[in-house]
Design a protein around this motif. Structure first.
Motif, PDB file in Angstrom:
ATOM      1  N   PHE A 159      -6.768   4.724  -7.083  1.00  0.00           N
ATOM      2  CA  PHE A 159      -5.801   4.687  -8.185  1.00  0.00           C
ATOM      3  C   PHE A 159      -6.507   4.410  -9.514  1.00  0.00           C
ATOM      4  O   PHE A 159      -6.238   5.072 -10.521  1.00  0.00           O
ATOM      5  CB  PHE A 159      -4.745   3.609  -7.897  1.00  0.00           C
ATOM      6  CG  PHE A 159      -3.915   3.239  -9.092  1.00  0.00           C
ATOM      7  CD1 PHE A 159      -2.854   4.033  -9.493  1.00  0.00           C
ATOM      8  CD2 PHE A 159      -4.206   2.092  -9.827  1.00  0.00           C
ATOM      9  CE1 PHE A 159      -2.097   3.689 -10.603  1.00  0.00           C
ATOM     10  CE2 PHE A 159      -3.453   1.749 -10.929  1.00  0.00           C
ATOM     11  CZ  PHE A 159      -2.395   2.548 -11.321  1.00  0.00           C
ATOM     12  N   LEU A 212       0.684   4.225  -2.594  1.00  0.00           N
ATOM     13  CA  LEU A 212       0.469   5.616  -2.194  1.00  0.00           C
ATOM     14  C   LEU A 212       1.481   6.520  -2.886  1.00  0.00           C
ATOM     15  O   LEU A 212       1.138   7.588  -3.410  1.00  0.00           O
ATOM     16  CB  LEU A 212       0.585   5.745  -0.668  1.00  0.00           C
ATOM     17  CG  LEU A 212       0.275   7.130  -0.102  1.00  0.00           C
ATOM     18  CD1 LEU A 212      -1.174   7.492  -0.365  1.00  0.00           C
ATOM     19  CD2 LEU A 212       0.559   7.171   1.396  1.00  0.00           C
ATOM     20  N   ILE A 258       0.513   6.957  -6.468  1.00  0.00           N
ATOM     21  CA  ILE A 258      -0.615   7.885  -6.602  1.00  0.00           C
ATOM     22  C   ILE A 258      -0.114   9.325  -6.491  1.00  0.00           C
ATOM     23  O   ILE A 258      -0.509  10.198  -7.271  1.00  0.00           O
ATOM     24  CB  ILE A 258      -1.693   7.578  -5.542  1.00  0.00           C
ATOM     25  CG1 ILE A 258      -2.409   6.282  -5.901  1.00  0.00           C
ATOM     26  CG2 ILE A 258      -2.687   8.732  -5.435  1.00  0.00           C
ATOM     27  CD1 ILE A 258      -3.416   5.819  -4.878  1.00  0.00           C
ATOM     28  N   LEU A 259       0.769   9.566  -5.533  1.00  0.00           N
ATOM     29  CA  LEU A 259       1.298  10.931  -5.368  1.00  0.00           C
ATOM     30  C   LEU A 259       2.064  11.370  -6.614  1.00  0.00           C
ATOM     31  O   LEU A 259       1.929  12.509  -7.065  1.00  0.00           O
ATOM     32  CB  LEU A 259       2.196  10.998  -4.126  1.00  0.00           C
ATOM     33  CG  LEU A 259       1.431  10.888  -2.800  1.00  0.00           C
ATOM     34  CD1 LEU A 259       2.398  10.858  -1.621  1.00  0.00           C
ATOM     35  CD2 LEU A 259       0.427  12.031  -2.651  1.00  0.00           C
ATOM     36  N   SER A 286     -12.665  11.114  -5.762  1.00  0.00           N
ATOM     37  CA  SER A 286     -12.971  10.234  -4.631  1.00  0.00           C
ATOM     38  C   SER A 286     -14.447   9.841  -4.666  1.00  0.00           C
ATOM     39  O   SER A 286     -14.806   8.728  -4.303  1.00  0.00           O
ATOM     40  CB  SER A 286     -12.613  10.897  -3.305  1.00  0.00           C
ATOM     41  OG  SER A 286     -13.617  11.810  -2.917  1.00  0.00           O
ATOM     42  N   TRP A 303      -6.485  -0.777   3.644  1.00  0.00           N
ATOM     43  CA  TRP A 303      -6.122   0.525   3.080  1.00  0.00           C
ATOM     44  C   TRP A 303      -5.511   0.399   1.693  1.00  0.00           C
ATOM     45  O   TRP A 303      -5.649   1.297   0.865  1.00  0.00           O
ATOM     46  CB  TRP A 303      -5.192   1.287   4.032  1.00  0.00           C
ATOM     47  CG  TRP A 303      -5.908   1.494   5.334  1.00  0.00           C
ATOM     48  CD1 TRP A 303      -5.609   0.952   6.536  1.00  0.00           C
ATOM     49  CD2 TRP A 303      -7.117   2.252   5.538  1.00  0.00           C
ATOM     50  NE1 TRP A 303      -6.538   1.311   7.486  1.00  0.00           N
ATOM     51  CE2 TRP A 303      -7.475   2.119   6.897  1.00  0.00           C
ATOM     52  CE3 TRP A 303      -7.938   3.014   4.714  1.00  0.00           C
ATOM     53  CZ2 TRP A 303      -8.609   2.726   7.443  1.00  0.00           C
ATOM     54  CZ3 TRP A 303      -9.064   3.621   5.251  1.00  0.00           C
ATOM     55  CH2 TRP A 303      -9.391   3.477   6.594  1.00  0.00           C
ATOM     56  N   PRO A 322       0.817  -1.214   0.000  1.00  0.00           N
ATOM     57  CA  PRO A 322       0.000   0.000   0.000  1.00  0.00           C
ATOM     58  C   PRO A 322       0.851   1.264   0.000  1.00  0.00           C
ATOM     59  O   PRO A 322       0.488   2.264  -0.632  1.00  0.00           O
ATOM     60  CB  PRO A 322      -0.802  -0.109   1.299  1.00  0.00           C
ATOM     61  CG  PRO A 322      -0.852  -1.551   1.589  1.00  0.00           C
ATOM     62  CD  PRO A 322       0.443  -2.120   1.089  1.00  0.00           C
ATOM     63  N   LEU A 323       1.996   1.211   0.671  1.00  0.00           N
ATOM     64  CA  LEU A 323       2.856   2.397   0.718  1.00  0.00           C
ATOM     65  C   LEU A 323       3.410   2.719  -0.664  1.00  0.00           C
ATOM     66  O   LEU A 323       3.455   3.879  -1.079  1.00  0.00           O
ATOM     67  CB  LEU A 323       4.003   2.192   1.710  1.00  0.00           C
ATOM     68  CG  LEU A 323       3.595   2.296   3.178  1.00  0.00           C
ATOM     69  CD1 LEU A 323       4.783   2.031   4.083  1.00  0.00           C
ATOM     70  CD2 LEU A 323       2.987   3.664   3.471  1.00  0.00           C
ATOM     71  N   LEU A 353      -6.762   2.500  -1.530  1.00  0.00           N
ATOM     72  CA  LEU A 353      -5.860   3.200  -2.455  1.00  0.00           C
ATOM     73  C   LEU A 353      -5.977   2.635  -3.863  1.00  0.00           C
ATOM     74  O   LEU A 353      -5.938   3.379  -4.844  1.00  0.00           O
ATOM     75  CB  LEU A 353      -4.411   3.073  -1.962  1.00  0.00           C
ATOM     76  CG  LEU A 353      -4.079   3.869  -0.700  1.00  0.00           C
ATOM     77  CD1 LEU A 353      -2.683   3.518  -0.206  1.00  0.00           C
ATOM     78  CD2 LEU A 353      -4.190   5.367  -0.954  1.00  0.00           C
TER      79      LEU A 353
END
Lengths: 319, 377
Positions: A280, A22, A25-26, A49, A272, A18-19, A276
């Motif tokens: 995504f 993330l 995504i950033l 969202s 989570w 997940p990290l 995400l």
């Protein structure tokens, strides 16, 4: 104690995925702000969202089914069926909302129960069983609507689908609320641990006195209920009855769960990552639309990017 | 060897007899139609005395447009004194079913065959069979001419014109200057391609018009909504929206209303759901045009077919129907707030039939005969 440490070890292995997602995504958001200047606003992210909330809620259910080693292809049709019966059941009037909600809940329970019975008692492979319920429900929708569904949503449902709480869409709030709830159950309750155990090693779980069947049945029913919730939110958002609403939810929810780091063979995964993963998927589609890539290019790009994300995750995971 | 030749001879004789039989009705009916033609002025007089059986082979009733098209035809046939019986078959997009439907209609002895061909090539043979049997063949919505010339009349509305007229109106609204986003139909479908070609032809006449983006939204409300949201996020300088029709513009209007931006001109199709929204926001400055591919095309085809049967038809063989439009000034005359969203407003049905089909929250899919518009009846 030992059980706990095992769980933590399993968790650590996958908490990385997940990290990474993330971070991806950033990077994508950053890329968007450079490629399409001025498009990046808080409101735009909130709109995405909202677009992602239905897929996100479905993916939560899908994740639990995957966790216990199953698969649920009937989520898209459940959405469509709930959409159609919600609108005909409520007749665009708030006074009929409770009855309509009960009807939709009943539909969700029935589809979930049917899947569970097929998988557990008739020993049909989950893929086939849920595919069968999909086509049966599609048929029911076509017959019921004669191919031309009509009507609009009750004001209450409409408000849930389009309203905002302090600027944040209700549907996003509901999505994240459900995710937090599921996370708490998986993380802190024995029920959560049992779910991991059933998916990770069904035989061991059974020998430890866990009732596998009950848990797996529960997972299918949970998934159908999540699809029901998503169906209600989508009905409010779109305000129409439509035979195209099922979209690609079955495949996209699977993709969201798997991108989020859940293992298709069951027993591993978190909440989570799935959240995400759903975000995504919608962000990717929105970005490709914004960049004005043609339909053909869009499909190819979409496939390649999802492939790349999963590949990166696999590579980094091994290290 | 002798036996074989005898068998062959017998077979060929039987065939001759059969083909002789099948060609005889053609002569009798073609002899019949001129007999009624000498009185073109009083068409109702000889017409009223003569009644016909009519058969319709449809492609598909999978959306509200398809449902209403069948309903319009059925309303016309039901109200027409000259039609004694009618049969409506839906092929569900299956070429084989369409061929057997048409064969069935020929066997039922229809005087007029109306058809919407799935593929001109695949139905050509059976259409020729019908035409040779003396049946008046009316082709609707897609042309047969490439595959056969054995049809009586063909009624087609052009998707190219649909796209062109809406785009031309947009350009004029913007005084030839501005940025447009396009909501396209479905990738690869000919009607989407043709509508888009028409639009591009109009845009190219105005050098000041720039197409910012063009996205497929499958003529679908639910698909169009996020697409419009995303396009709005990407461009803050959208001056107009062109749409390939269907239910996409309704989604565009809703998203635009939510965003609070100043209204821009939009193009849509004549479905009631869109017209209702258009009227709602018209006073705030929303300006639209609704072009339509007429739902009454089959009914119009039936009308022409009857004229041919009566011998009063003087028009051409290949008819291209002009695309009807609804403008800002006319929208209040067309919108039906009392009817469901799935009603298409450019109808030619009588008020009685409209209310029976679409009143009281009904969506028309039950059909006029009550058996359901999608079922063979």
């Amino acid at each position: 104690m030992r059980h706990n440490s095992l769980l933590q070890r399993a968790g650590r292995l996958h908490s990385l995925q997940p990290l990474i997602l993330l971070a991806i995504i950033l990077v994508m958001i950053l890329a968007q702000s450079i490629l399409v200047p001025g498009s990046l606003t808080l409101d735009q992210l909130l709109i995405i969202s909202r677009q992602a909330s239905a897929l996100g809620i479905i993916a939560l259910g899908q994740a639990v089914v995957i966790l216990v080693g199953g698969i649920d292809l009937s989520v898209g049709t459940t959405v469509m069926m709930v959409n159609i019966f919600c609108i005909t059941g409520m007749q665009a009037s708030n006074s009929r909302v409770p009855a309509g909600l009960l009807l939709c809940l009943g539909i969700g329970l029935m589809i979930g129960a049917a899947n569970a019975v097929g998988v557990l008692f008739l020993n049909i492979a989950p893929f086939v069983m849920t595919l069968c319920t999909t086509t049966i429900c599609q048929g029911i929708c076509y017959v019921y609507t004669q191919g031309a569904p009509t009507g609009s949503a009750a004001p209450f449902i409409r408000a849930v689908g389009t309203g905002r709480l302090l600027g944040v869409p209700y549907s996003t709030v509901i999505w994240l609320g459900l995710a937090a709830l599921l996370w708490a159950v998986l993380r802190f309750t024995t029920l959560g641990r049992k779910l991991y155990a059933v998916g990770g090693n069904p035989k061991a779980a059974r020998l430890s006195g866990i009732s596998n069947r009950k848990l797996i049945a529960g997972a299918y029913i949970f998934s159908a209920l999540m699809a029901t919730a998503a169906g209600l939110i989508l009905t409010g958002y779109h305000n129409i009855a439509s035979l195209t609403l099922e979209g690609d939810y079955a495949m996209n929810s699977l993709a969201a769960a798997l991108i989020g780091g859940n293992a298709i063979e069951g027993g591993r995964g978190g909440v989570w990552g799935v959240v995400l993963g759903s975000f995504f998927m919608m962000l990717l589609m929105a970005m490709l639309t914004m960049l004005g890539i043609s339909q053909v290019g869009k499909l190819i790009t979409q496939g390649c990017i999802i492939l790349a994300v999963v590949a990166v995750q696999q590579l980094l995971k091994r290290d | 060897m002798k036996k074989m030749t005898a068998l062959l001879l017998a077979c060929s004789m039987v065939l001759c007899v059969i083909s002789g039989c099948s060609s005889s009705p053609k002569q009798s009916s073609s002899a019949g139609s001129p007999s009624s033609s000498p009185a073109p002025g009083g068409s109702s007089e000889p017409g009223a005395s003569k009644t016909y059986k009519v058969g319709f082979s449809n492609v598909w009733v999978g959306n509200t447009y398809g449902v209403q098209s069948v309903n319009e035809l059925e309303a016309f046939l039901k109200n027409c004194d000259q039609v004694s019986e009618y049969y409506i078959y839906n092929a569900d997009n299956d070429v084989n079913k369409q061929i057997s439907d048409i064969e069935d209609l020929i066997a039922k002895g229809v005087d007029m065959l109306i058809l919407q061909p799935i593929s001109a090539e695949s139905v050509a043979a059976v259409v020729e069979e019908a035409y040779d049997a003396g049946i008046v063949v009316v082709d609707c919505t897609s042309p047969l001419a490439d595959a056969t010339d054995k049809y009586s009349v063909s009624v087609v509305a052009k998707d190219y014109d649909f796209g062109y007229i809406g785009a031309k109106w947009l350009c004029e609204q913007l005084n030839g200057e501005g940025n447009i986003i396009c909501l396209d139909g479905m990738a690869g479908l000919s009607s989407a391609v043709l509508r888009m070609e028409g639009a591009q032809a109009a845009f190219s006449e105005y050098p000041g018009i720039k197409v910012l983006a063009s996205e497929y939204a499958n003529w679908d409300y639910a698909t169009a909504k996020p697409v419009v949201e995303n396009l709005m996020a990407a461009y803050d300088n959208i001056d107009g929206i062109w749409s390939s029709g269907g239910d996409m513009t309704r989604a565009a209007v809703e998203v635009w209303a939510d965003s609070g931006r100043d209204w821009i001109p939009m193009m849509g199709e004549d479905c009631n759901g869109f017209l209702k929204l258009w009227c709602e926001y018209k006073d705030e400055g929303l300006s639209c045009i609704a072009t339509s591919l007429p739902t009454w095309l089959f009914a119009y085809g039936a009308e022409l077919g009857l004229e041919i049967l009566n011998g009063t038809y003087t028009g051409e063989k290949d008819i291209i129907v002009e695309i009807p439009t609804i403008t800002n000034e006319e929208v209040e005359d067309f919108v039906r707030t009392d009817l469901s969203d799935s009603f298409w407003c450019g109808t030619r049905m009588t008020e009685e039939d409209i209310v029976a089909l679409y009143g009281n929250g009904k969506d028309g899919s039950q059909g006029l005969s009550g058996t359901g518009a999608a079922n063979d009846h």
